[in-house]
Design an enzyme around this catalytic site. Structure first.
Site, PDB file in Angstrom:
ATOM      1  N   GLU A 109      33.671  34.911  48.320  1.00 24.79           N
ATOM      2  CA  GLU A 109      34.937  34.169  48.362  1.00 24.79           C
ATOM      3  C   GLU A 109      35.121  33.332  49.619  1.00 24.79           C
ATOM      4  O   GLU A 109      34.809  33.769  50.729  1.00 24.79           O
ATOM      5  CB  GLU A 109      36.107  35.164  48.233  1.00 24.79           C
ATOM      6  CG  GLU A 109      37.439  34.509  47.960  1.00 24.79           C
ATOM      7  CD  GLU A 109      38.354  35.385  47.116  1.00 24.79           C
ATOM      8  OE1 GLU A 109      39.562  35.072  47.059  1.00 24.79           O
ATOM      9  OE2 GLU A 109      37.890  36.355  46.500  1.00 24.79           O
TER      10      GLU A 109
ATOM     11  N   THR B 261      39.438  32.362  40.996  1.00 22.85           N
ATOM     12  CA  THR B 261      40.058  33.674  41.048  1.00 22.85           C
ATOM     13  C   THR B 261      41.574  33.564  41.203  1.00 22.85           C
ATOM     14  O   THR B 261      42.115  32.463  41.261  1.00 22.85           O
ATOM     15  CB  THR B 261      39.418  34.500  42.184  1.00 22.85           C
ATOM     16  OG1 THR B 261      39.880  35.846  42.118  1.00 22.85           O
ATOM     17  CG2 THR B 261      39.722  33.900  43.549  1.00 22.85           C
TER      18      THR B 261
ATOM     19  N   ASP C 210      32.689  45.278  40.395  1.00 19.66           N
ATOM     20  CA  ASP C 210      33.677  44.686  41.298  1.00 19.66           C
ATOM     21  C   ASP C 210      33.753  45.532  42.568  1.00 19.66           C
ATOM     22  O   ASP C 210      34.597  46.417  42.697  1.00 19.66           O
ATOM     23  CB  ASP C 210      35.039  44.644  40.588  1.00 19.66           C
ATOM     24  CG  ASP C 210      36.041  43.728  41.281  1.00 19.66           C
ATOM     25  OD1 ASP C 210      35.611  42.816  42.007  1.00 19.66           O
ATOM     26  OD2 ASP C 210      37.251  43.911  41.056  1.00 19.66           O
TER      27      ASP C 210
ATOM     28  N   LYS D 170      33.768  31.928  45.121  1.00 16.73           N
ATOM     29  CA  LYS D 170      35.116  32.262  44.628  1.00 16.73           C
ATOM     30  C   LYS D 170      36.164  31.428  45.361  1.00 16.73           C
ATOM     31  O   LYS D 170      36.168  31.353  46.593  1.00 16.73           O
ATOM     32  CB  LYS D 170      35.412  33.748  44.835  1.00 16.73           C
ATOM     33  CG  LYS D 170      34.833  34.635  43.769  1.00 16.73           C
ATOM     34  CD  LYS D 170      35.171  36.079  44.024  1.00 16.73           C
ATOM     35  CE  LYS D 170      36.421  36.512  43.326  1.00 16.73           C
ATOM     36  NZ  LYS D 170      36.620  37.992  43.443  1.00 16.73           N
TER      37      LYS D 170
ATOM     38  N   PHE E  69      43.255  37.862  35.952  1.00 18.94           N
ATOM     39  CA  PHE E  69      43.536  39.186  36.523  1.00 18.94           C
ATOM     40  C   PHE E  69      44.407  40.031  35.583  1.00 18.94           C
ATOM     41  O   PHE E  69      45.631  39.965  35.635  1.00 18.94           O
ATOM     42  CB  PHE E  69      44.247  39.016  37.871  1.00 18.94           C
ATOM     43  CG  PHE E  69      43.330  38.790  39.034  1.00 18.94           C
ATOM     44  CD1 PHE E  69      42.161  38.055  38.905  1.00 18.94           C
ATOM     45  CD2 PHE E  69      43.638  39.313  40.273  1.00 18.94           C
ATOM     46  CE1 PHE E  69      41.310  37.851  39.987  1.00 18.94           C
ATOM     47  CE2 PHE E  69      42.797  39.110  41.373  1.00 18.94           C
ATOM     48  CZ  PHE E  69      41.636  38.389  41.226  1.00 18.94           C
TER      49      PHE E  69
END
Length: 315
Positions: A89, A149, A16, A125, A171
């Site tokens: 994203e 996400t 990440d 994303k 998350f």
């Protein structure tokens, strides 16, 4: 065998980070980026030439295109280092606009393809709002794979499964943060760790639901605060982990076994759940943590997009 190597036996390890120079040492399969990670990376001296050359080449184009080209540049550098997929994203300011999200995602894919990158090596994303999930559903139908996400609630995961998205990123750490803050002085870290961590419990519930009902969407736990959250989700399809925590796993020789598994999930007596738009919105509204964290996450990514624009203007 260290814990990182042990984890790789039953979970796909994902890095990440936007800092592609850090990737090789951990040998992840995939990598994920977001606006905050890219912003963090471009402010490092070693990435200044990449920012400057991208801006110089495309300075006459609209700002949104320059940003997408910068994201794709980072993505291509990452893909040169890993064997699998990169997640890029869509602008968080489009989180409530289905058609604009689809259009932006298609352009990102076209930019990757122009660099010779196969469509299957990129995940787009998108925030797991109702509008984002509907955009992802359309993209998947067109062969563009998505990573949903800012996912904090069971209803978001159910809707993503119904939309047949490729992958979701629940998350863990941000869920943990909310419950810890709510509890204040009464928070008992030891009692709420491991399998009792609220973020771990959320991902476990989603994983069990997907495996029980044969939902093909991949589950990738994200946003970890400590190694204990990672080891408590060993066995999950994928886990995306920051370099600092990857290093901690690599430095530990403690034994590691799967904490969750699909066979056990299939045997559980779980109820079938589905949501239409009204049901989704009500279920999300009933979940104060998810409502607050989704809104906060979109605001934060949007603010970092604005900061990135200012860096580009100054380059």
């Amino acid at each position: 065998m260290n814990q990182l190597d042990a984890l790789k036996q039953f979970t796909t390890v994902v890095a990440d980070t936007g800092d592609f120079k850090q990737l090789a040492q951990f040998q992840p399969q995939d990598a994920t980026t977001n606006p905050s990670l890219i912003l963090k990376a471009v402010q490092k001296p070693e990435y200044a030439p990449l920012l400057q050359s991208t801006v110089a080449q495309w300075k006459d184009r609209p700002m949104d295109e320059v940003i997408d080209r910068l994201l794709v540049r980072f993505g291509c550098e990452i893909l040169a280092t890993i064997p699998g997929r990169v997640s890029t994203e869509v602008d968080a300011r489009l989180s409530f606009d289905t058609s604009a999200t689809v259009t932006r995602a298609e352009r990102i894919i076209e930019l990757y393809q122009a660099q010779g990158i196969h469509i299957d090596r990129v995940l787009i994303k998108v925030a797991a709002t109702w509008e984002g999930i509907k955009a992802a559903e359309k993209l998947e139908q067109r062969g563009i794979h998505t990573n949903l996400t800012l996912l904090f609630s069971f209803c978001q995961a159910v809707a993503c499964g119904q939309a047949r998205v490729q992958l979701i990123s629940p998350f863990v750490g941000r869920i943990y943060d909310w419950y810890k803050k709510q509890a204040g002085a009464s928070w008992d870290e030891a009692a709420r760790s491991g399998a009792n961590d609220p973020g771990v419990q959320s991902v476990t519930q989603i994983y069990n639901h997907y495996k029980h009902f044969g939902i093909a969407t991949e589950v990738m736990g994200a946003s970890f605060r400590n190694v204990g959250q990672i080891t408590a989700l060993a066995g999950c399809d994928l886990l995306t982990i920051a370099p600092e925590l990857l290093a901690q796993l690599a430095a530990s020789d403690a034994p590691l076994q799967p904490a969750i598994n699909a066979d056990a999930a299939r045997a559980m007596p779980l109820p079938a759940v589905q949501y239409d738009e009204a049901g989704f919105r009500f279920a999300l509204n009933e979940d104060a943590m998810a409502t607050e964290k989704l809104a906060e996450g979109i605001r934060s990514f949007a603010a970092d997009a604005v900061k990135l624009e200012k860096l580009i203007q100054a380059a």
